[in-house]
Motif scaffolding. Structure first.
Motif, mmCIF file in Angstrom:
data_model
loop_
_atom_site.group_PDB
_atom_site.id
_atom_site.type_symbol
_atom_site.label_atom_id
_atom_site.label_comp_id
_atom_site.label_asym_id
_atom_site.label_seq_id
_atom_site.Cartn_x
_atom_site.Cartn_y
_atom_site.Cartn_z
ATOM 1 N N ALA A 91 23.390 -24.518 -5.608
ATOM 2 C CA ALA A 91 23.326 -24.948 -7.008
ATOM 3 C C ALA A 91 21.900 -24.769 -7.511
ATOM 4 O O ALA A 91 20.947 -25.134 -6.837
ATOM 5 C CB ALA A 91 23.748 -26.410 -7.127
ATOM 6 N N ASN A 92 21.780 -24.193 -8.698
ATOM 7 C CA ASN A 92 20.446 -23.895 -9.237
ATOM 8 C C ASN A 92 19.870 -25.134 -9.916
ATOM 9 O O ASN A 92 19.730 -25.209 -11.132
ATOM 10 C CB ASN A 92 20.518 -22.731 -10.222
ATOM 11 N N ILE A 93 19.498 -26.099 -9.100
ATOM 12 C CA ILE A 93 19.075 -27.402 -9.626
ATOM 13 C C ILE A 93 17.692 -27.365 -10.247
ATOM 14 O O ILE A 93 17.286 -28.307 -10.931
ATOM 15 C CB ILE A 93 19.100 -28.470 -8.513
ATOM 16 N N PHE A 94 16.936 -26.289 -10.015
ATOM 17 C CA PHE A 94 15.589 -26.210 -10.575
ATOM 18 C C PHE A 94 15.503 -25.301 -11.809
ATOM 19 O O PHE A 94 14.416 -25.014 -12.291
ATOM 20 C CB PHE A 94 14.606 -25.728 -9.502
ATOM 21 N N SER A 95 16.658 -24.868 -12.312
ATOM 22 C CA SER A 95 16.621 -23.968 -13.469
ATOM 23 C C SER A 95 16.207 -24.700 -14.739
ATOM 24 O O SER A 95 15.521 -24.138 -15.592
ATOM 25 C CB SER A 95 17.989 -23.315 -13.667
ATOM 26 N N LYS A 96 16.614 -25.952 -14.873
ATOM 27 C CA LYS A 96 16.228 -26.801 -15.993
ATOM 28 C C LYS A 96 15.911 -28.196 -15.462
ATOM 29 O O LYS A 96 16.561 -28.660 -14.523
ATOM 30 C CB LYS A 96 17.366 -26.915 -17.013
ATOM 31 N N SER A 97 14.962 -28.864 -16.089
ATOM 32 C CA SER A 97 14.629 -30.219 -15.654
ATOM 33 C C SER A 97 15.828 -31.138 -15.833
ATOM 34 O O SER A 97 16.429 -31.193 -16.906
ATOM 35 C CB SER A 97 13.446 -30.767 -16.459
ATOM 36 N N GLY A 98 16.155 -31.841 -14.748
ATOM 37 C CA GLY A 98 17.267 -32.780 -14.799
ATOM 38 C C GLY A 98 18.622 -32.144 -14.627
ATOM 39 O O GLY A 98 19.639 -32.831 -14.694
ATOM 40 N N LYS A 99 18.673 -30.841 -14.381
ATOM 41 C CA LYS A 99 19.961 -30.185 -14.196
ATOM 42 C C LYS A 99 20.406 -30.338 -12.745
ATOM 43 O O LYS A 99 19.805 -29.790 -11.841
ATOM 44 C CB LYS A 99 19.873 -28.704 -14.543
ATOM 45 N N ALA A 100 21.442 -31.110 -12.538
ATOM 46 C CA ALA A 100 21.919 -31.351 -11.179
ATOM 47 C C ALA A 100 23.431 -31.517 -11.169
ATOM 48 O O ALA A 100 23.982 -32.201 -10.323
ATOM 49 C CB ALA A 100 21.253 -32.605 -10.620
ATOM 50 N N VAL A 101 24.104 -30.908 -12.114
ATOM 51 C CA VAL A 101 25.538 -31.121 -12.314
ATOM 52 C C VAL A 101 26.319 -30.735 -11.062
ATOM 53 O O VAL A 101 26.138 -29.649 -10.509
ATOM 54 C CB VAL A 101 26.044 -30.318 -13.528
ATOM 55 N N GLY A 102 27.195 -31.654 -10.623
ATOM 56 C CA GLY A 102 28.103 -31.359 -9.531
ATOM 57 C C GLY A 102 27.535 -31.537 -8.145
ATOM 58 O O GLY A 102 28.249 -31.381 -7.156
#
Length: 807
Positions: free
Chosen positions: A57-68
């Motif tokens: 999961a690309n959790i570092f693409s946007k700040s706070g993006k951690a969906v799923g």
């Protein structure tokens, strides 16, 4: 960020009467234990799906993006295990026989790169913060996570902390949802080791939530130290003041010196002006303490320094710092002096794990272990080879134990220089800490690179704490190269035969035995057993690189230029089995086993490290089938002479050589073996009798009253007796435990270095075999006043029980 230092000296202040306004204000600063109600689940180092898609999961693409992912605050964790910190997941895992040196060294636990399914741990914590507190600052502090932790709040990444031993703190303020649910997530990656000994895995130390005003003293932002000058002491307070508002501020820093009972002894106040927005200043103040009560080994007295920040005549922050006043003098020819009195360091090295709980040691157990060491005559503790948990230092402060506080690695890169700084800034207020150690047995220790790294570390140490000095633990004999050229105090790991020639060549350099002795023994075993991996419980067997207790201590005690030394080790510890591998899963080096039960060598040290009457016989006298065969009998005592009797018949009198022991070869006959010693004209007696069969269980608690805070803990030691009340030393019964009430069982152990029984029994079937007559249970208090009862049963034995009070 800009740093300024204001040095203010307020002369000689006498006793100052309290002022009415000092403690009347309500101060918002809070420190909340954050150990309860965490959710836990294993991840997977090699399978992203089993690791909650962490690496795909690309959790570092946007700040706070951690969906799923498990980082997402909306992630459903209701099926995860609920637990209380401190937590060491490694101690709960089964032992595995693997032909790998590092797995062996870590106690054959399935943690590390070979075990991807049990080397990643995920933790989640749900909490709320009141809307009314939205103007405050919030910081989360982890005292220790093993290791390589990554941390998120509400899906926002806070940071990464690779070290498994230094603490780390993160400001949460920008990411909090006030009046709503917040989720703190920690991913722990234990696939890489840091040491060559058992290290545990997980959030194995406390977690704290700090709340304070935007104008505040940062964490560990107060340094208190004292200099004794004649009948008084000048106490210096260095307080950092941090302004996290958007405008410059003015105010005052007040320091109040209190005695143990809270009586005001001195005070000082300093102005700071125009502290810029988002800036930090250090305010230095000096207070005079008349006739100081000195911290010592026998009287570990501590004062309290209260440091307050006031703004517009209102107290906005207050920090209380415990500290002690004492003097340390280290000389190259006469050793060490504490408060002007010569002190021979009678020290031990210790790793941080204990039977049953691994590295997640309850605070009360830290005090228990230090008390056991003091009873043996120990006055100094070396934290080997890493920063200790803060509660260990608290125990040493309050019980009177000197500490050599050790840095993890000899490295001057920014990351490791920061680890050294974190260690020193955190621990420099502890009076027990008398010396820093910058490292241990590094490959670069004799090189120019090692020397340069050491010089950088020493410079940083002097900058942060000019009140103490440093050593380095070198496994070298008479070698003056690399680090030894620049280290203030020369440390020797073993090679004690090289101390005298080194001192002759370098008489200006103080020296200390950082690791000494290292006899390997198994409690209650008196023959070599290479199948089960046991060695005799005499001071006779040691690896090639070490020596017996008697060999090093007779040398050290005879020469005043020795500061003394630290035994390897005070307790057995998990991992590093020596001289055997599997089935051994822990070391044999301890003077006590992993439970804290003394081995024979304990009484050698107690004889010469205390003034108590010591007379100890070994082995026990239960040897069926060996009638007429010679048994090696050792006597440890600090008496002048000893006469040995077997069933009333004298086997002769021997004179006790200083710092040694006595031996007899005695043909075995059942009955009574008795020693009669003469000390200062008095007779001291000790007997060993052949016992009958085991009849009943005996439970011996360290304490029967606990604080009902869900954290306090106590140790129950288990033994068995025959019908005449004599302890049966060779009993091996299976003891089953029960608990009725609101406490809980934490762990079990027995000191057997080859036992593969579980330390924790999550299925509720708590049990442990006796090992040579002993085992141990650790229990923890509940959260409500009341009582709980611990029961112990075994087939064919009379049961035992103990009631624990929680008023």
């Amino acid at each position: 960020m800009m740093h300024r230092t204001f040095c203010l000296f307020f002369g000689l202040l006498g006793l100052v009467a309290p002022t009415a306004s000092c403690f009347a204000q309500t101060v918002p600063r809070q420190k909340t234990l954050f150990d309860n109600d965490w959710k836990f689940h294993f991840g997977h180092a090699a399978d992203p799906q089993q690791d909650f898609d962490f690496t795909v999961a690309n959790i570092f693409s946007k700040s706070g993006k951690a969906v799923g992912t498990a980082i997402d605050p909306r992630f459903a964790d209701s099926t995860w295990q609920t637990l209380q910190l401190p937590h060491d997941w490694a101690v709960q895992l089964p032992f595995v026989e693997v032909d790998n040196f590092d797995v062996m060294a870590h106690g054959y636990k399935p943690v590390g790169g070979l075990f991807p399914e049990t080397s990643i741990g995920w933790y989640r914590k749900h909490f709320q913060v009141a809307r009314a507190d939205s103007g405050q600052r919030f910081v989360i502090e982890f005292d220790g996570v093993f290791r390589d932790s990554q941390i998120w709040l509400n899906g926002f990444y806070l940071g990464n902390h690779p070290s498994g031993y230094t603490g780390v703190a993160y400001d949460l303020t920008d990411y909090l949802r006030y009046g709503e649910a917040n989720v703190l997530v920690v991913r722990v990656d234990a696939t890489q080791y840091e040491g060559w000994f058992y290290e545990g895995a997980g959030i194995y130390r406390h977690v704290w939530l700090h709340q304070y005003d935007p104008l505040h003293i940062p964490l560990h932002g107060v340094f208190v130290h004292a200099k004794v000058e004649g009948p008084q002491a000048i106490v210096t307070v260095e307080a950092s003041v941090e302004n996290e508002t958007d405008t410059p501020v003015e105010g005052t820093v007040a320091a109040y010196l209190l005695d143990r009972d809270g009586k005001r002894l001195a005070e000082s106040k300093a102005d700071f002006s125009a502290l810029p927005a988002h800036d930090t200043q250090t305010v230095v103040q000096h207070l005079t303490l008349p006739t100081p009560h000195l911290w010592s080994l026998d009287d570990p007295y501590r004062y309290r320094m209260v440091t307050e920040i006031q703004r517009n005549n209102k107290v906005v922050d207050r920090v209380e710092t415990r500290f002690g006043v004492r003097t340390i003098e280290i000389t190259p020819d006469r050793g060490m002096f504490l408060n002007g009195q010569h002190v021979m360091l009678q020290g031990v090295n210790c790793h941080q794990d204990h039977a049953g709980v691994g590295s997640a040691v309850p605070d009360a157990l830290q005090y228990y272990r230090i008390r056991l060491l003091k009873e043996m005559g120990v006055n100094a503790y070396r934290a080997s080879h890493n920063p200790p948990t803060p509660e260990l230092l608290d125990a040493c402060d309050s019980l009177g134990m000197l500490v050599m506080d050790e840095n993890r690695l000899l490295n001057s890169s920014p990351a490791y220089l920061q680890q050294l700084e974190d260690l020193i800034v955190r621990d420099r207020n502890h009076p027990s800490v008398f010396m820093w150690s910058i490292g241990n047995e590094e490959p670069s220790q004799t090189s120019a690179i090692g020397r340069r790294i050491a010089q950088t570390l020493l410079q940083k140490q002097r900058e942060l704490d000019p009140t103490r000095t440093s050593t380095y633990a070198a496994d070298l004999a008479n070698v003056y190269k690399g680090i030894n050229e620049v280290i203030p105090v020369r440390g020797f790991n073993y090679r004690h035969e090289g101390v005298a020639p080194y001192h002759a060549d370098h008489p200006e350099q103080p020296l200390v035995g950082t690791e000494m002795g290292s006899t390997v023994t198994t409690r209650g075993i008196y023959v070599v057993d290479s199948i089960r991996g046991y060695v005799p419980d005499y001071d006779s067997t040691h690896p090639w690189w070490s020596s017996t207790a008697e060999a090093w201590w007779t040398e050290a005690a005879a020469h005043p230029y020795w500061m003394g030394g630290f035994i390897w080790t005070g307790f057995d510890y998990r991992g590093e089995p020596t001289p055997y591998a599997w089935p051994n899963i822990n070391s044999h080096f301890g003077v006590m086993d992993v439970c804290g039960f003394p081995k024979n060598i304990y009484y050698y040290y107690q004889s010469w490290w205390t003034d108590e009457d010591v007379l100890h016989l070994t082995p026990h006298w239960n040897w069926p089938g060996r009638e007429g065969q010679p048994i090696k009998v050792w006597v440890n005592t600090n008496a002048e002479t000893v006469e040995l009797f077997l069933n009333g018949k004298s086997l002769g009198t021997k004179t006790m050589p200083r710092n040694e022991h006595l031996e007899w070869m005695v043909p075995y006959q059942p009955g009574k073996l008795e020693a009669v010693a003469l000390k200062d004209g008095r007779k001291i007696r000790k007997k060993m009798e052949t016992t009958g069969a085991a009849y009943r269980i005996v439970l011996t608690p360290d304490r029967t009253t606990l604080t009902p805070d869900g954290r306090d803990a106590t140790v129950l030691n288990v033994s068995v007796q025959d019908k005449k009340g004599r302890e049966v030393p060779d009993a091996q019964h299976l003891i089953r435990f029960s608990l009725d009430g609101t406490g809980r069982m934490l762990g079990v152990g027995n000191g057997d270095p080859s036992s593969h029984e579980p330390d924790q029994c999550p299925d509720g079937q708590w049990q442990r075999h006796l090992f040579n007559g002993k085992c141990q249970l650790i229990v923890q208090a509940g959260t409500q006043p009341g009582t709980f009862t611990i029961g112990a049963t075994a087939e064919g034995l009379k049961a035992a029980s103990v009631v624990i009070q929680m008023p």
